[in-house]
Scaffold this motif. Structure first.
Motif, PDB file in Angstrom:
ATOM      1  N   GLY A  88      58.133  39.081 -59.092  1.00 31.82           N
ATOM      2  CA  GLY A  88      58.391  38.161 -60.038  1.00 31.82           C
ATOM      3  C   GLY A  88      57.940  36.707 -59.698  1.00 31.82           C
ATOM      4  O   GLY A  88      57.722  35.759 -60.380  1.00 31.82           O
ATOM      5  N   VAL A  89      57.792  36.434 -58.118  1.00 33.73           N
ATOM      6  CA  VAL A  89      57.424  35.031 -57.590  1.00 33.73           C
ATOM      7  C   VAL A  89      56.086  35.063 -57.482  1.00 33.73           C
ATOM      8  O   VAL A  89      55.681  33.823 -57.508  1.00 33.73           O
ATOM      9  CB  VAL A  89      58.230  35.026 -56.211  1.00 33.73           C
ATOM     10  CG1 VAL A  89      57.797  33.938 -55.563  1.00 33.73           C
ATOM     11  CG2 VAL A  89      59.585  34.985 -56.413  1.00 33.73           C
ATOM     12  N   GLY A  90      55.447  36.065 -57.227  1.00 37.79           N
ATOM     13  CA  GLY A  90      53.714  35.975 -57.137  1.00 37.79           C
ATOM     14  C   GLY A  90      53.325  37.208 -56.819  1.00 37.79           C
ATOM     15  O   GLY A  90      53.681  38.412 -57.171  1.00 37.79           O
ATOM     16  N   THR A  91      51.763  37.195 -56.555  1.00 41.24           N
ATOM     17  CA  THR A  91      51.077  38.404 -56.249  1.00 41.24           C
ATOM     18  C   THR A  91      50.600  38.158 -54.533  1.00 41.24           C
ATOM     19  O   THR A  91      49.976  37.125 -54.237  1.00 41.24           O
ATOM     20  CB  THR A  91      49.917  38.444 -57.331  1.00 41.24           C
ATOM     21  OG1 THR A  91      50.618  38.472 -58.563  1.00 41.24           O
ATOM     22  CG2 THR A  91      49.123  39.706 -57.051  1.00 41.24           C
ATOM     23  N   ASP A 131      40.154  41.964 -43.545  1.00 40.56           N
ATOM     24  CA  ASP A 131      40.864  43.109 -42.550  1.00 40.56           C
ATOM     25  C   ASP A 131      42.019  42.363 -41.844  1.00 40.56           C
ATOM     26  O   ASP A 131      43.036  42.950 -41.516  1.00 40.56           O
ATOM     27  CB  ASP A 131      39.942  43.713 -41.776  1.00 40.56           C
ATOM     28  CG  ASP A 131      38.983  44.674 -42.271  1.00 40.56           C
ATOM     29  OD1 ASP A 131      39.284  45.228 -43.396  1.00 40.56           O
ATOM     30  OD2 ASP A 131      37.787  44.925 -41.422  1.00 40.56           O
ATOM     31  N   ASP A 132      41.816  40.802 -41.624  1.00 40.30           N
ATOM     32  CA  ASP A 132      42.663  40.333 -40.728  1.00 40.30           C
ATOM     33  C   ASP A 132      43.802  39.534 -41.481  1.00 40.30           C
ATOM     34  O   ASP A 132      44.848  39.115 -40.981  1.00 40.30           O
ATOM     35  CB  ASP A 132      42.035  39.322 -39.961  1.00 40.30           C
ATOM     36  CG  ASP A 132      41.106  40.090 -38.828  1.00 40.30           C
ATOM     37  OD1 ASP A 132      41.381  41.323 -38.842  1.00 40.30           O
ATOM     38  OD2 ASP A 132      40.310  39.529 -38.351  1.00 40.30           O
ATOM     39  N   THR A 133      43.805  39.051 -42.877  1.00 40.84           N
ATOM     40  CA  THR A 133      44.156  38.094 -43.284  1.00 40.84           C
ATOM     41  C   THR A 133      44.700  38.649 -44.845  1.00 40.84           C
ATOM     42  O   THR A 133      44.174  39.458 -45.717  1.00 40.84           O
ATOM     43  CB  THR A 133      43.770  36.881 -43.653  1.00 40.84           C
ATOM     44  OG1 THR A 133      42.560  37.050 -44.170  1.00 40.84           O
ATOM     45  CG2 THR A 133      43.676  36.172 -42.229  1.00 40.84           C
ATOM     46  N   ILE A 134      46.204  38.314 -45.249  1.00 35.99           N
ATOM     47  CA  ILE A 134      46.436  38.389 -46.722  1.00 35.99           C
ATOM     48  C   ILE A 134      46.903  36.997 -47.268  1.00 35.99           C
ATOM     49  O   ILE A 134      47.039  36.241 -46.510  1.00 35.99           O
ATOM     50  CB  ILE A 134      47.756  39.554 -46.830  1.00 35.99           C
ATOM     51  CG1 ILE A 134      49.087  38.904 -46.046  1.00 35.99           C
ATOM     52  CG2 ILE A 134      47.253  40.792 -46.350  1.00 35.99           C
ATOM     53  CD1 ILE A 134      50.276  39.591 -46.016  1.00 35.99           C
ATOM     54  N   ILE A 135      47.211  37.172 -48.490  1.00 34.56           N
ATOM     55  CA  ILE A 135      47.601  35.814 -49.318  1.00 34.56           C
ATOM     56  C   ILE A 135      48.415  35.979 -50.258  1.00 34.56           C
ATOM     57  O   ILE A 135      48.283  37.065 -51.134  1.00 34.56           O
ATOM     58  CB  ILE A 135      46.238  34.926 -49.792  1.00 34.56           C
ATOM     59  CG1 ILE A 135      46.784  33.714 -50.412  1.00 34.56           C
ATOM     60  CG2 ILE A 135      45.501  35.659 -50.640  1.00 34.56           C
ATOM     61  CD1 ILE A 135      45.585  33.032 -50.819  1.00 34.56           C
ATOM     62  N   LYS A 136      49.441  35.311 -50.192  1.00 30.56           N
ATOM     63  CA  LYS A 136      50.441  35.420 -51.475  1.00 30.56           C
ATOM     64  C   LYS A 136      50.213  34.285 -52.327  1.00 30.56           C
ATOM     65  O   LYS A 136      50.281  33.095 -51.824  1.00 30.56           O
ATOM     66  CB  LYS A 136      51.987  35.356 -50.883  1.00 30.56           C
ATOM     67  CG  LYS A 136      53.151  35.326 -51.934  1.00 30.56           C
ATOM     68  CD  LYS A 136      54.244  35.104 -51.451  1.00 30.56           C
ATOM     69  CE  LYS A 136      55.397  35.140 -52.957  1.00 30.56           C
ATOM     70  NZ  LYS A 136      56.692  34.900 -52.159  1.00 30.56           N
ATOM     71  N   VAL A 137      49.759  34.509 -53.703  1.00 31.36           N
ATOM     72  CA  VAL A 137      49.701  33.692 -54.590  1.00 31.36           C
ATOM     73  C   VAL A 137      50.959  33.660 -55.398  1.00 31.36           C
ATOM     74  O   VAL A 137      51.377  34.509 -56.010  1.00 31.36           O
ATOM     75  CB  VAL A 137      48.172  33.953 -55.378  1.00 31.36           C
ATOM     76  CG1 VAL A 137      48.300  32.891 -56.450  1.00 31.36           C
ATOM     77  CG2 VAL A 137      47.048  34.097 -54.563  1.00 31.36           C
ATOM     78  N   PHE A 138      51.316  32.181 -55.429  1.00 30.39           N
ATOM     79  CA  PHE A 138      52.593  32.140 -56.142  1.00 30.39           C
ATOM     80  C   PHE A 138      52.328  31.935 -57.756  1.00 30.39           C
ATOM     81  O   PHE A 138      51.345  31.589 -58.209  1.00 30.39           O
ATOM     82  CB  PHE A 138      53.268  30.889 -55.588  1.00 30.39           C
ATOM     83  CG  PHE A 138      53.881  30.836 -54.420  1.00 30.39           C
ATOM     84  CD1 PHE A 138      55.049  31.182 -54.370  1.00 30.39           C
ATOM     85  CD2 PHE A 138      53.213  30.554 -53.394  1.00 30.39           C
ATOM     86  CE1 PHE A 138      55.799  31.234 -52.885  1.00 30.39           C
ATOM     87  CE2 PHE A 138      53.619  30.723 -52.183  1.00 30.39           C
ATOM     88  CZ  PHE A 138      54.798  31.119 -51.805  1.00 30.39           C
ATOM     89  N   ARG A 139      53.211  32.113 -58.742  1.00 33.95           N
ATOM     90  CA  ARG A 139      53.284  32.303 -60.186  1.00 33.95           C
ATOM     91  C   ARG A 139      52.841  30.664 -60.659  1.00 33.95           C
ATOM     92  O   ARG A 139      53.252  29.959 -59.809  1.00 33.95           O
ATOM     93  CB  ARG A 139      54.206  32.955 -60.753  1.00 33.95           C
ATOM     94  CG  ARG A 139      55.589  32.193 -60.629  1.00 33.95           C
ATOM     95  CD  ARG A 139      56.816  32.704 -61.143  1.00 33.95           C
ATOM     96  NE  ARG A 139      58.152  32.222 -60.803  1.00 33.95           N
ATOM     97  CZ  ARG A 139      58.828  30.968 -61.206  1.00 33.95           C
ATOM     98  NH1 ARG A 139      58.239  30.294 -61.860  1.00 33.95           N
ATOM     99  NH2 ARG A 139      59.812  30.729 -60.605  1.00 33.95           N
ATOM    100  N   GLU A 140      52.143  30.700 -61.578  1.00 29.78           N
ATOM    101  CA  GLU A 140      52.252  29.192 -62.030  1.00 29.78           C
ATOM    102  C   GLU A 140      53.420  28.676 -62.432  1.00 29.78           C
ATOM    103  O   GLU A 140      54.505  29.195 -62.872  1.00 29.78           O
ATOM    104  CB  GLU A 140      51.507  29.421 -63.484  1.00 29.78           C
ATOM    105  CG  GLU A 140      49.991  29.910 -63.235  1.00 29.78           C
ATOM    106  CD  GLU A 140      49.112  29.814 -64.658  1.00 29.78           C
ATOM    107  OE1 GLU A 140      49.745  29.161 -65.677  1.00 29.78           O
ATOM    108  OE2 GLU A 140      47.988  30.378 -64.712  1.00 29.78           O
TER     109      GLU A 140
END
Length: 397
Positions: A116-119, A125-134
Motif C-alpha cells: 500500500g505504501v509503495g513498490t 545484483d547489489d541494490t534495491i529501491i523502494k518507490v513510494f506511492r504518488e
C-alpha cells in the motif's frame, strides 16, 4: 528570475527559478522582506532551489540574511552548479543545504514487492529501491529513514537506506543488499525448507517483540495510528462497522514492544543467512497481538492478488504462517495456543480493511471487494468476535 511564496500553516516555501544574478537579487531583496512581513507566524522558511540555475554574491547575501532571520531555515533541491558555489563559499557549514535528488529509472527492473505504501524493485545484483506511492511527501520518506535508524539501534535487523532519489515524480529509497532475496522468493524456490524458514520467521517476530521501546524514543504509538486509519476509512463503511473495528482495538492491552506492523514475507530480505527488514514505514510500539494480527491479515486472509503481493502461492504462504505461529507460541499449553490463534485472527479483521487508509487512490473494485469481505468476515461474526475480544487481557507480556 521567477519567485513564488507559499504559506502552509506557518511553513513558508520560497521557490526560486532561473538566475539569481545581481539585478535579480536587488529586485528580490526589495520585494521579499515586505512580503515576509505580511506572513503570519512563520515557523519555518524553506528555499526550494530546484529551478535555480545560478546565484551571485548578492544572492548569497539574501540567503545569509534569511538564515539569521529564521531559526528553522533550509535550502532544498540544490542543483550541482549552485551547490558548488554554496560549498566553496562555506555556506553549507552555516546553513542547512540539501542537494537535489538524483533521478533513477526503474524501467525493466524486477518487481520484488508491491504494498500500500509503495513498490520495491531490484536495481541490480547489489541494490534495491523502494518507490513510494504518488502523493508521499519528502517528510514522510525522511520519517521512514529515521524510524529505520532508530529501530536498528534498538536491535531490529533492518537495512538502512544510503540514498533518497526521485523516480519520475515519486520518491525512492535505495538500499545496498548484496546477493539478497526476499523470504518469499526463498520459500518459493526451496519449499522443502519451509519448516526452517518458518522457524526463522517466528524468531524474527520474537526478536522484535522482546525489544522494549523507551519512553524517550520517537517511535510512535501503534494503536494511535491504527485508530486514525480506521477513522480514515469511514468513507467506505457505515458507522456501525467502524464502531465494531474500534471495539476490537479498544480490547487490545497496552504494551511497549517494538512492532513492525507489515512483516509479511516480501518485507524480509535474506542476506548471508540473515533476515533483514526493508519496509519501516509503519513501525510503532504496542502489544505484540497487533503486529501478529497485521501479519496474519497479509499471510492468511489477504484481500487482493495473493501471489502478486506476497510473492508465492497462497497455500505455501498459509502453511508457512501456520508453522511459524506454532514456533512463536512454542512452550505454551495447548489451550492457550488455540486461544491466542483465535485472538490473532480477530485482530487481523481490523487490518483487512484499515490498510485502505494508506492511499486515497485505490481502484474502486478493490474498495468494493473489501466491503463484500467485511460482511463475511466481521459483521456476520459479531458476537463471536466480541467474545474473543474479552479474552485479550489474558495475553500478558
Amino acid at each position: 528570475m521567477i519567485t513564488q511564496l507559499t504559506n502552509n500553516g506557518g511553513k513558508v516555501t520560497l521557490t526560486l527559478v532561473g538566475r539569481l544574478d545581481t539585478v535579480a537579487a536587488q529586485e528580490l531583496n526589495a520585494e521579499l522582506q515586505p512580503l515576509l512581513a505580511k506572513q503570519n507566524s512563520i515557523e519555518s522558511l524553506v528555499v526550494d532551489a530546484e529551478g535555480l540555475e545560478y546565484i551571485s554574491s548578492s544572492g548569497l547575501r539574501i540567503l545569509l540574511t534569511l538564515t539569521k532571520q529564521y531559526k528553522d531555515f533550509r535550502i532544498i533541491s540544490v542543483q550541482p552548479a549552485v551547490y558548488d558555489v554554496l560549498n566553496m563559499t562555506g555556506f553549507t557549514k552555516i546553513m542547512n543545504v540539501e542537494r537535489a535528488l538524483r533521478n533513477l529509472s526503474v524501467d525493466g527492473c524486477e518487481i520484488i514487492g508491491i504494498g500500500g505504501v509503495g513498490t520495491v524493485y531490484r536495481l541490480d545484483d547489489d541494490t534495491i529501491i523502494k518507490v513510494f506511492r504518488e502523493g508521499t511527501t519528502i517528510e514522510e520518506v525522511r520519517g521512514e529513514i529515521n524510524m529505520s535508524k532508530e529501530a536498528f539501534v534498538m536491535g531490529m535487523p533492518t537495512a538502512i537506506s544510503f540514498d533518497v532519489v526521485k523516480v519520475g515524480g515519486q520518491y525512492g529509497l535505495v538500499y545496498e543488499l548484496l546477493d539478497a532475496d526476499t523470504l518469499s522468493a526463498c520459500i518459493k524456490r526451496e519449499p522443502e525448507r519451509i519448516d526452517e524458514f518458518a522457524r526463522r520467521y517466528a524468531e524474527l517476530f520474537r526478536q522484535l517483540h522482546q525489544i522494549d521501546v523507551p519512553a524517550s524514543s520517537s517511535v510512535p504509538c501503534a494503536m494511535e495510528n491504527e485508530r486514525k486509519q480506521v477513522m480514515h476509512i469511514r468513507r467506505y463503511f457505515p458507522q456501525e462497522s467502524i464502531d465494531l473495528l474500534m471495539q476490537i482495538l479498544d480490547a487490545i492491552p497496552n504494551g511497549r514492544s517494538l512492532l513492525h506492523l507489515d512483516l509479511q514475507t516480501k518485507n524480509a530480505m535474506v542476506q548471508n543467512g540473515e533476515l533483514m527488514l526493508i519496509d519501516m514505514g509503519e513501525v510503532g510500539y504496542g502489544h505484540p497481538l497487533l503486529d501478529l494480527g497485521h501479519a496474519y491479515s497479509a499471510m492468511v486472509t489477504l484481500v487482493g492478488d495473493y501471489e502478486k503481493i506476497i510473492g508465492m502461492p497462497k497455500a505455501l504462504g498459509v502453511e508457512l504462517w501456520n508453522r511459524a505461529i506454532g514456533y512463536y507460541l512454542e512452550g505454551l499449553p495447548a489451550d492457550v495456543v488455540e486461544q491466542r490463534k483465535r485472538q490473532i485472527e480477530v485482530v487481523s479483521c481490523v487490518r483487512n480493511f484499515s490498510w485502505l487508509a494508506l492511499s486515497d487512490s485505490f481502484p474502486e473494485e478493490v474498495v468494493n471487494e473489501c466491503k463484500d469481505v467485511f460482511e463475511e468476515r466481521v459483521a456476520s461474526r459479531r458476537d463471536y468476535i466480541l467474545d474473543v475480544c474479552k479474552t485479550f487481557g489474558d495475553w500478558q507480556i
